[in-house]
Design a protein around this motif. Sequence first.
Motif, PDB file in Angstrom:
ATOM      1  N   LEU A  73      40.332  42.236  43.439  1.00 31.76           N
ATOM      2  CA  LEU A  73      39.998  43.539  42.876  1.00 31.76           C
ATOM      3  C   LEU A  73      39.641  44.508  44.001  1.00 31.76           C
ATOM      4  O   LEU A  73      39.293  44.101  45.111  1.00 31.76           O
ATOM      5  N   VAL A  74      39.677  45.796  43.691  1.00 29.56           N
ATOM      6  CA  VAL A  74      39.495  46.803  44.732  1.00 29.56           C
ATOM      7  C   VAL A  74      38.087  46.746  45.340  1.00 29.56           C
ATOM      8  O   VAL A  74      37.913  47.028  46.536  1.00 29.56           O
ATOM      9  N   ARG A  75      37.079  46.376  44.551  1.00 34.66           N
ATOM     10  CA  ARG A  75      35.728  46.277  45.114  1.00 34.66           C
ATOM     11  C   ARG A  75      35.671  45.225  46.215  1.00 34.66           C
ATOM     12  O   ARG A  75      35.028  45.417  47.234  1.00 34.66           O
ATOM     13  N   GLN A  76      36.320  44.098  45.983  1.00 37.03           N
ATOM     14  CA  GLN A  76      36.326  43.076  47.014  1.00 37.03           C
ATOM     15  C   GLN A  76      37.139  43.521  48.218  1.00 37.03           C
ATOM     16  O   GLN A  76      36.766  43.240  49.367  1.00 37.03           O
ATOM     17  N   TYR A  77      38.220  44.224  47.959  1.00 39.05           N
ATOM     18  CA  TYR A  77      39.052  44.694  49.062  1.00 39.05           C
ATOM     19  C   TYR A  77      38.267  45.631  49.978  1.00 39.05           C
ATOM     20  O   TYR A  77      38.333  45.518  51.206  1.00 39.05           O
TER      21      TYR A  77
ATOM     22  N   MET B 111      44.826  44.643  29.191  1.00 36.74           N
ATOM     23  CA  MET B 111      44.188  45.907  29.575  1.00 36.74           C
ATOM     24  C   MET B 111      44.993  47.065  28.992  1.00 36.74           C
ATOM     25  O   MET B 111      46.194  47.149  29.188  1.00 36.74           O
ATOM     26  N   ASN B 112      44.308  47.987  28.268  1.00 36.95           N
ATOM     27  CA  ASN B 112      45.014  49.105  27.653  1.00 36.95           C
ATOM     28  C   ASN B 112      45.290  50.213  28.673  1.00 36.95           C
ATOM     29  O   ASN B 112      44.819  50.172  29.819  1.00 36.95           O
ATOM     30  N   VAL B 113      46.062  51.193  28.234  1.00 37.90           N
ATOM     31  CA  VAL B 113      46.500  52.262  29.138  1.00 37.90           C
ATOM     32  C   VAL B 113      45.310  53.034  29.705  1.00 37.90           C
ATOM     33  O   VAL B 113      45.272  53.355  30.909  1.00 37.90           O
ATOM     34  N   LYS B 114      44.326  53.330  28.856  1.00 39.79           N
ATOM     35  CA  LYS B 114      43.154  54.076  29.316  1.00 39.79           C
ATOM     36  C   LYS B 114      42.411  53.305  30.401  1.00 39.79           C
ATOM     37  O   LYS B 114      42.001  53.888  31.418  1.00 39.79           O
ATOM     38  N   ALA B 115      42.252  51.999  30.199  1.00 43.31           N
ATOM     39  CA  ALA B 115      41.551  51.171  31.179  1.00 43.31           C
ATOM     40  C   ALA B 115      42.327  51.114  32.497  1.00 43.31           C
ATOM     41  O   ALA B 115      41.732  51.131  33.577  1.00 43.31           O
ATOM     42  N   ILE B 116      43.635  51.054  32.413  1.00 35.12           N
ATOM     43  CA  ILE B 116      44.470  51.022  33.622  1.00 35.12           C
ATOM     44  C   ILE B 116      44.315  52.320  34.403  1.00 35.12           C
ATOM     45  O   ILE B 116      44.161  52.320  35.630  1.00 35.12           O
ATOM     46  N   ILE B 117      44.329  53.436  33.681  1.00 37.87           N
ATOM     47  CA  ILE B 117      44.181  54.744  34.341  1.00 37.87           C
ATOM     48  C   ILE B 117      42.814  54.852  35.012  1.00 37.87           C
ATOM     49  O   ILE B 117      42.692  55.335  36.143  1.00 37.87           O
ATOM     50  N   GLN B 118      41.776  54.387  34.325  1.00 40.44           N
ATOM     51  CA  GLN B 118      40.418  54.421  34.892  1.00 40.44           C
ATOM     52  C   GLN B 118      40.335  53.541  36.135  1.00 40.44           C
ATOM     53  O   GLN B 118      39.706  53.923  37.128  1.00 40.44           O
ATOM     54  N   TYR B 119      40.963  52.371  36.074  1.00 40.26           N
ATOM     55  CA  TYR B 119      40.914  51.470  37.229  1.00 40.26           C
ATOM     56  C   TYR B 119      41.676  52.060  38.414  1.00 40.26           C
ATOM     57  O   TYR B 119      41.211  51.976  39.560  1.00 40.26           O
ATOM     58  N   LEU B 120      42.810  52.670  38.168  1.00 38.00           N
ATOM     59  CA  LEU B 120      43.568  53.293  39.255  1.00 38.00           C
ATOM     60  C   LEU B 120      42.779  54.445  39.871  1.00 38.00           C
ATOM     61  O   LEU B 120      42.825  54.665  41.095  1.00 38.00           O
ATOM     62  N   GLY B 121      42.049  55.178  39.031  1.00 35.53           N
ATOM     63  CA  GLY B 121      41.190  56.236  39.556  1.00 35.53           C
ATOM     64  C   GLY B 121      40.103  55.671  40.453  1.00 35.53           C
ATOM     65  O   GLY B 121      39.795  56.236  41.518  1.00 35.53           O
ATOM     66  N   LYS B 122      39.531  54.539  40.050  1.00 35.63           N
ATOM     67  CA  LYS B 122      38.529  53.856  40.867  1.00 35.63           C
ATOM     68  C   LYS B 122      39.143  53.401  42.184  1.00 35.63           C
ATOM     69  O   LYS B 122      38.531  53.544  43.253  1.00 35.63           O
ATOM     70  N   CYS B 123      40.374  52.874  42.127  1.00 39.27           N
ATOM     71  CA  CYS B 123      41.068  52.449  43.353  1.00 39.27           C
ATOM     72  C   CYS B 123      41.262  53.624  44.303  1.00 39.27           C
ATOM     73  O   CYS B 123      41.046  53.504  45.511  1.00 39.27           O
ATOM     74  N   CYS B 124      41.660  54.756  43.744  1.00 38.36           N
ATOM     75  CA  CYS B 124      41.878  55.947  44.580  1.00 38.36           C
ATOM     76  C   CYS B 124      40.596  56.354  45.296  1.00 38.36           C
ATOM     77  O   CYS B 124      40.613  56.644  46.504  1.00 38.36           O
ATOM     78  N   ARG B 125      39.494  56.372  44.569  1.00 43.07           N
ATOM     79  CA  ARG B 125      38.223  56.792  45.165  1.00 43.07           C
ATOM     80  C   ARG B 125      37.779  55.823  46.265  1.00 43.07           C
ATOM     81  O   ARG B 125      37.370  56.254  47.352  1.00 43.07           O
TER      82      ARG B 125
ATOM     83  N   PHE C 198      49.204  50.049  50.241  1.00 42.93           N
ATOM     84  CA  PHE C 198      50.235  49.001  50.223  1.00 42.93           C
ATOM     85  C   PHE C 198      49.597  47.620  50.392  1.00 42.93           C
ATOM     86  O   PHE C 198      49.960  46.659  49.706  1.00 42.93           O
ATOM     87  N   ASP C 199      48.655  47.536  51.309  1.00 45.99           N
ATOM     88  CA  ASP C 199      48.004  46.249  51.558  1.00 45.99           C
ATOM     89  C   ASP C 199      47.199  45.814  50.343  1.00 45.99           C
ATOM     90  O   ASP C 199      47.222  44.630  49.947  1.00 45.99           O
ATOM     91  N   TYR C 200      46.473  46.763  49.720  1.00 48.83           N
ATOM     92  CA  TYR C 200      45.684  46.392  48.550  1.00 48.83           C
ATOM     93  C   TYR C 200      46.566  45.922  47.395  1.00 48.83           C
ATOM     94  O   TYR C 200      46.266  44.915  46.736  1.00 48.83           O
ATOM     95  N   LEU C 201      47.649  46.631  47.127  1.00 49.95           N
ATOM     96  CA  LEU C 201      48.536  46.233  46.029  1.00 49.95           C
ATOM     97  C   LEU C 201      49.096  44.836  46.268  1.00 49.95           C
ATOM     98  O   LEU C 201      49.250  44.041  45.323  1.00 49.95           O
ATOM     99  N   TRP C 202      49.405  44.524  47.524  1.00 52.43           N
ATOM    100  CA  TRP C 202      49.866  43.174  47.867  1.00 52.43           C
ATOM    101  C   TRP C 202      48.759  42.149  47.606  1.00 52.43           C
ATOM    102  O   TRP C 202      49.001  41.094  47.024  1.00 52.43           O
ATOM    103  N   CYS C 203      47.536  42.472  48.017  1.00 58.06           N
ATOM    104  CA  CYS C 203      46.402  41.556  47.823  1.00 58.06           C
ATOM    105  C   CYS C 203      46.089  41.351  46.345  1.00 58.06           C
ATOM    106  O   CYS C 203      45.733  40.247  45.929  1.00 58.06           O
ATOM    107  N   ALA C 204      46.220  42.415  45.557  1.00 58.41           N
ATOM    108  CA  ALA C 204      45.972  42.298  44.121  1.00 58.41           C
ATOM    109  C   ALA C 204      46.999  41.379  43.474  1.00 58.41           C
ATOM    110  O   ALA C 204      46.648  40.524  42.643  1.00 58.41           O
ATOM    111  N   ALA C 205      48.272  41.540  43.848  1.00 60.08           N
ATOM    112  CA  ALA C 205      49.330  40.726  43.255  1.00 60.08           C
ATOM    113  C   ALA C 205      49.315  39.297  43.784  1.00 60.08           C
ATOM    114  O   ALA C 205      49.451  38.338  43.025  1.00 60.08           O
TER     115      ALA C 205
END
Length: 322
Positions: A44-48, A1-15, A32-39
């Motif tokens: 993914l955040v949609r499932q969370y 995943m490139n930097v742009k895609a990572i930034i877009q995904y983090l923005g989606k997570c925030c929303r 904190f809980d989501y980051l633990w679940c992702a790792a």
Amino acid sequence: MNVKAIIQYLGKCCREISELANGKGEEVSYWFDYLWCAARYGCLVRQYVYGEFYRQSSIDRKESMTYRRFIKVFKKLNRSDYVHLLENKRDFNIHFASYVKREWMYMPETDFNTFCEFADRHGFVIVKPLNLCEGQGVHGLQLPKDEDKRKKVYEELSGKNIMVEQCIKQHKDMNMGGRSVNTIRMHTILDKDGNVHCFKPVFRAGVGDAVVDNYCAGGCCYEVDLELGVLITPSLSKDHIKHKIHPGTDKIVYGYQIPNWDKVIIDITKAAKMLPQCRFIGWDIAITDDGIELIEGNHNPDYELIEFFGTRGWYAKTKKWI
């Protein structure tokens, strides 16, 4: 995943995490809980958020079919050199011809005379792009009777990588008041001994004037009881409203009977054995007066339909078949 895609995904997570917290002061703990679940689980955040992973216990999370586990399963079970028989609609229709009763044309291989003969038999048709998925680009088309107009339509269609298909006449009890042919998504796993296991059937119904029933295109999805063939959950839908009455109709969901359910199980079990090189398939099935009609098979079906609603824990449940 490139930097742009990572930034877009983090923005989606925030929303989506902000929407989940809804100003209750729990946003940091959710993060904190989501980051633990992702790792830890590959969630993914949609499932969370929308799959309510945040509500699940640690035991339930261990059993859930997350995105990372889902990829692991279909890559293990499906041979890449046979996936084209599922991904390519033309190849699929040929391989599973005994369950594809509608007439169809692959336009790059169709001459004008054949096109005209098809148009004489089927005035209104369904156009399907081969390089798109999730119902994108699928639309109805009225083929003209005038030869000059037909020629123009033919020239336009024959230059594209598309299929033209006869409309399916679905069983009247599959109609939910809209225009779409509503389908069953049936998941199957073929175990090492050659036994087919059907699981998590889902009824997908279009809403309003939509031509397709796909969840991604605004349709509603309801889990079907595997044994009885009746709907047992409110909807999974993009509006995140759990509809108990199908939108725009007076049809109550609970207990709604899918017709010809015995034929669904029998025929999809036979179909799954026709492609043993791909052991995990999500089938899209139309129900007709006579039985079933295969629409397509998916080597990487939408895991949201498996795990976001209704019965869950399908990673643990399917491991014994893998």
